[in-house]
Design a protein around this motif. Structure first.
Motif, short mmCIF file in Angstrom:
data_model
loop_
_atom_site.label_atom_id
_atom_site.label_comp_id
_atom_site.label_asym_id
_atom_site.label_seq_id
_atom_site.Cartn_x
_atom_site.Cartn_y
_atom_site.Cartn_z
N HIS A 114 16.16 5.45 22.98
CA HIS A 114 15.18 5.41 21.89
C HIS A 114 14.78 6.79 21.36
O HIS A 114 14.34 6.92 20.22
CB HIS A 114 13.94 4.61 22.31
CG HIS A 114 13.29 3.90 21.15
ND1 HIS A 114 12.44 2.84 21.30
CD2 HIS A 114 13.38 4.12 19.81
CE1 HIS A 114 12.03 2.44 20.10
NE2 HIS A 114 12.59 3.20 19.18
N HIS A 136 7.63 -0.74 14.52
CA HIS A 136 8.23 -0.52 15.84
C HIS A 136 8.27 -1.84 16.62
O HIS A 136 7.23 -2.43 16.92
CB HIS A 136 7.38 0.53 16.59
CG HIS A 136 7.73 0.70 18.03
ND1 HIS A 136 6.77 0.82 19.02
CD2 HIS A 136 8.93 0.78 18.66
CE1 HIS A 136 7.38 0.96 20.19
NE2 HIS A 136 8.68 0.95 20.00
N ASP A 138 9.57 -3.54 20.13
CA ASP A 138 9.96 -3.01 21.44
C ASP A 138 9.21 -3.80 22.53
O ASP A 138 8.16 -4.39 22.27
CB ASP A 138 9.51 -1.54 21.48
CG ASP A 138 10.23 -0.68 22.52
OD1 ASP A 138 10.52 -1.19 23.63
OD2 ASP A 138 10.47 0.50 22.23
N ASP A 142 6.04 2.96 24.35
CA ASP A 142 6.65 4.28 24.08
C ASP A 142 5.63 5.29 23.58
O ASP A 142 5.92 6.14 22.73
CB ASP A 142 7.83 4.17 23.10
CG ASP A 142 9.04 3.45 23.70
OD1 ASP A 142 9.04 3.18 24.92
OD2 ASP A 142 9.98 3.15 22.94
N HIS A 154 12.64 8.79 25.95
CA HIS A 154 12.62 7.48 25.29
C HIS A 154 11.30 6.75 25.56
O HIS A 154 10.99 5.79 24.88
CB HIS A 154 13.85 6.64 25.66
CG HIS A 154 13.83 6.04 27.04
ND1 HIS A 154 14.52 4.90 27.36
CD2 HIS A 154 13.23 6.45 28.17
CE1 HIS A 154 14.33 4.61 28.63
NE2 HIS A 154 13.57 5.53 29.15
N ASP A 218 14.00 -1.58 19.25
CA ASP A 218 14.49 -1.41 20.62
C ASP A 218 14.92 -2.80 21.10
O ASP A 218 14.11 -3.74 21.12
CB ASP A 218 13.35 -0.84 21.48
CG ASP A 218 13.77 -0.52 22.91
OD1 ASP A 218 14.62 -1.25 23.45
OD2 ASP A 218 13.20 0.43 23.49
MN MN Z 1 11.68 1.94 23.20
#
Ligand code: MN
Ligand code: MN
Length: 290
Positions: A114, A136, A138, A142, A154, A218
């Motif tokens: 990532h 985003h 995921d 993060d 990442h 992700d």
């Molecule tokens: Mn990620």
């Protein structure tokens, strides 16, 4: 020197790729980097595997009644990275992304881990500035300030994006893992929608209209049942159907950039994660080529 214009000799191109950079509106390239991965490395093989299996899916999409044959898109291959040198790798990703944006083409970047999204998002931000919305998707927030002393990892990538994007312009979906600090940071800074994707996206789709949007996806946002081949799988995720529905829901939005990261083919079963990634990329390409 232009990085992406010289066609690499690839055993596979992503299905439907045009021969020349100049002939395409959408430019895809891979970033085979995985050296800040915290748990299980292997994402450097992601882009090549996704290309390889892409020949197994159709160019035509039932969802959008559109085919890759109708759009112009070019696979620039994988970047030739100075493996192990984070600074130089990030610099090269920046240059390649800037090249695509300079030529008014749409960047699709495949990781890799990532962290590769950081220079991509920075370049997209440089073009659209404070209008830009970062979406985003995921399993992980993060948002760590650093990961065991390393502030570029990442596990910190979205926090690093907060260094230049106003966190009020960052929307996070599907998140179900992180530290308490990350949870509290997300709650008070970003537009934070943990666990789910489609339902909260429907609620905020109006707010996202007429703004340039970069999507960073992700693959571990999906449940390991659908996407087991990733470095840090996290149970309790979304289904591939929900992900497809969410991507299609975004067709009313002004998407200006897309990256898909963290596919790690060595942990796969029947290439299911790479096939899912290839399908998601196909849908995004068909959607953004209006
Ligand atoms: Mn990620
Ligand atoms: Mn993740």
């Amino acid at each position: 020197m232009d990085i992406l214009k010289t066609k690499q000799t690839l055993f596979y191109n992503f299905i439907g790729s045009k021969e020349k950079y100049e002939d395409a509106n959408i430019i895809l390239f891979g970033v085979p980097m995985d050296f800040t991965t915290s748990f299980r490395p292997g994402t450097r093989q992601g882009p090549m595997k996704i290309r390889e299996v892409s020949i197994g899916i159709e160019e035509y999409s039932f969802y959008q009644n559109k085919s890759l044959e109708e759009i112009s898109y070019y696979d620039g291959g994988d970047l030739d990275l100075p493996i192990g040198n984070v600074d130089k790798c990030l610099e090269l990703i920046s240059k390649a992304t800037a090249e695509v944006l300079r030529d008014n083409k749409f960047p699709i970047v495949i990781g890799g881990e990532h962290l590769i999204s950081l220079p991509v998002i920075k370049e997209v931000y440089n073009k659209y500035e404070d209008d830009l919305i970062l979406l985003h998707i995921d399993a992980h927030a993060d948002l760590r300030e650093d990961y065991i002393g390393e502030n570029r990892s990442h596990a910190t990538v979205i926090r690093r994006c907060c260094d230049f994007i106003n966190s009020k312009n960052i929307y996070q979906f599907g998140i179900r893992s992180g530290t308490k600090e990350e949870y509290l940071y997300a709650k008070s800074n970003t537009n934070f929608y943990p666990f789910k994707l489609l339902e909260p996206l429907k609620k905020c789709i109006k707010d996202l209209q007429k703004r340039p949007i970069h999507i960073t996806l992700d693959i571990d946002a999906l449940d390991p049942a659908y996407a087991p081949a990733t470095g840090t799988p996290e149970a309790g995720g979304i289904s591939s159907k929900e992900m497809l529905d969410a991507i299609l829901l975004m067709s009313s939005l002004d998407i200006v950039g897309f990256d898909l990261v963290e596919v790690s083919p060595i942990y796969d079963v029947a290439d299911r994660t790479s096939l899912l990634a290839a399908k998601l990329i196909r849908e995004v390409m068909l959607m953004v080529s209006k």
